[in-house]
Design an enzyme around this catalytic site. Structure first.
Site, PDB file in Angstrom:
ATOM      1  N   ARG A   1       0.813  -1.220   0.000  1.00 51.68           N
ATOM      2  CA  ARG A   1       0.000   0.000   0.000  1.00 51.68           C
ATOM      3  C   ARG A   1       0.844   1.267   0.000  1.00 51.68           C
ATOM      4  O   ARG A   1       0.295   2.366  -0.030  1.00 51.68           O
ATOM      5  CB  ARG A   1      -0.860   0.002   1.265  1.00 51.68           C
ATOM      6  CG  ARG A   1      -2.342  -0.159   1.013  1.00 51.68           C
ATOM      7  CD  ARG A   1      -2.978  -0.321   2.373  1.00 51.68           C
ATOM      8  NE  ARG A   1      -4.350   0.010   2.407  1.00 51.68           N
ATOM      9  CZ  ARG A   1      -5.338  -0.883   2.442  1.00 51.68           C
ATOM     10  NH1 ARG A   1      -5.097  -2.166   2.390  1.00 51.68           N
ATOM     11  NH2 ARG A   1      -6.574  -0.468   2.546  1.00 51.68           N
TER      12      ARG A   1
ATOM     13  N   ARG B   1     -10.264   7.138   4.462  1.00 48.18           N
ATOM     14  CA  ARG B   1      -9.615   5.986   3.798  1.00 48.18           C
ATOM     15  C   ARG B   1      -9.451   6.254   2.306  1.00 48.18           C
ATOM     16  O   ARG B   1      -8.421   5.919   1.709  1.00 48.18           O
ATOM     17  CB  ARG B   1     -10.437   4.710   4.021  1.00 48.18           C
ATOM     18  CG  ARG B   1     -10.261   4.134   5.420  1.00 48.18           C
ATOM     19  CD  ARG B   1     -11.415   3.236   5.831  1.00 48.18           C
ATOM     20  NE  ARG B   1     -11.606   2.088   4.960  1.00 48.18           N
ATOM     21  CZ  ARG B   1     -12.753   1.395   4.896  1.00 48.18           C
ATOM     22  NH1 ARG B   1     -13.787   1.724   5.639  1.00 48.18           N
ATOM     23  NH2 ARG B   1     -12.842   0.361   4.085  1.00 48.18           N
TER      24      ARG B   1
END
Ligand code: AP5
Ligand code: MG
Length: 200
Positions: free
Chosen positions: A89, A145
């Site tokens: 990520r 997010r």
């Protein structure tokens, strides 16, 4: 060994599609989100630390995530492969991951990048929030997010494009149609050992 990454923003269907891919290609589904949530459930000191980040919609520090991944993949020689869901990520995670795979001589085959419009992502996650039991499925945290994805994770597309490993999948269609396109990309790779730079 078939090593795949499924890549995409929150709500793009990584978990849904990973379960189907793991079943069809008989590979192991490794979701860092699930692994981290398990730690939180055990309520260990590490779990308490992880919770601080997840509850805010922020990324858990790389060193914690990399330790989890190492524990999962080391000593698993001889298994058919993995589908990595939600990992890597950050660029730092991707570079460390490349080194890990190099050491094990099990390179990454294909990165499946699932694209979904932001409004749809938000609606899916808000829809799921009623029964997901996830502490990060709330209006404000979902927005965080999505922002964190754009800032810290989206740049990985260029990283993997440069390696010629990205297959782009339009993910707005129903689950089975998206799965069909993903299988097409995987099967094309398995036949030719090449990743085609096309949008499925
Ligand atoms: P993680 O658990 O990875 O969550 P996420 O990336 O925010 O994504 P989701 O799991 O919410 O969505 P998904 O893409 O899996 O979609 P799903 O299939 O569920 O990470 C959570 C947290 O953990 C992070 O914020 C971070 O704190 C930490 N973390 C995890 N990995 C980390 C890492 N590597 N580094 C640092 N921190 C890390 O689908 C969503 C909904 O849509 C479902 O209801 C589903 O039924 C529905 N749906 C799916 N596909 C379709 C479709 N085609 N059409 C209609 N609905 C659909
Ligand atoms: Mg998921």
């Amino acid at each position: 060994m078939l090593n795949l990454v499924i890549f995409g923003p929150p709500g793009s269907g990584k978990g849904t599609q990973s379960a189907k891919i793991a079943e069809k290609y008989r590979i192991t589904h490794l979701s860092t989100g699930d692994l981290l949530r398990q730690e939180v459930e055990h309520d260990t000191p590490l779990g308490k630390e992880i919770r601080k980040y997840i509850d805010k919609g922020l990324l858990v520090p790389d060193e914690i995530v990399l330790r989890e991944i190492k524990q999962q993949i080391n000593g698993q020689e001889g298994i058919p492969g993995f589908i990595f869901d939600g990992f890597p990520r950050t660029i730092n995670q991707a570079e460390a991951f490349d080194r890990m795979l190099d050491q094990n001589d099990t390179p990454l085959c294909l990165v499946i990048s699932v694209e979904v419009e932001e409004e749809e992502l938000f609606n899916r996650l808000m829809g799921r929030s009623e029964d997901s039991g996830r502490s990060d499925d709330s209006d404000e945290i979902i927005k965080r997010r999505l922002k964190v994805y754009k800032e810290q994770t989206f740049p990985l597309i260029s990283y993997y494009k440069a390696q010629g490993k990205i297959a782009t999948i339009k993910g707005m269609d129903p689950v089975e149609q998206v799965f069909g396109k993903i299988c097409h990309a995987i099967d094309t790779y398995l036949c030719s050992r090449k990743v085609l730079p096309v949008v499925y």
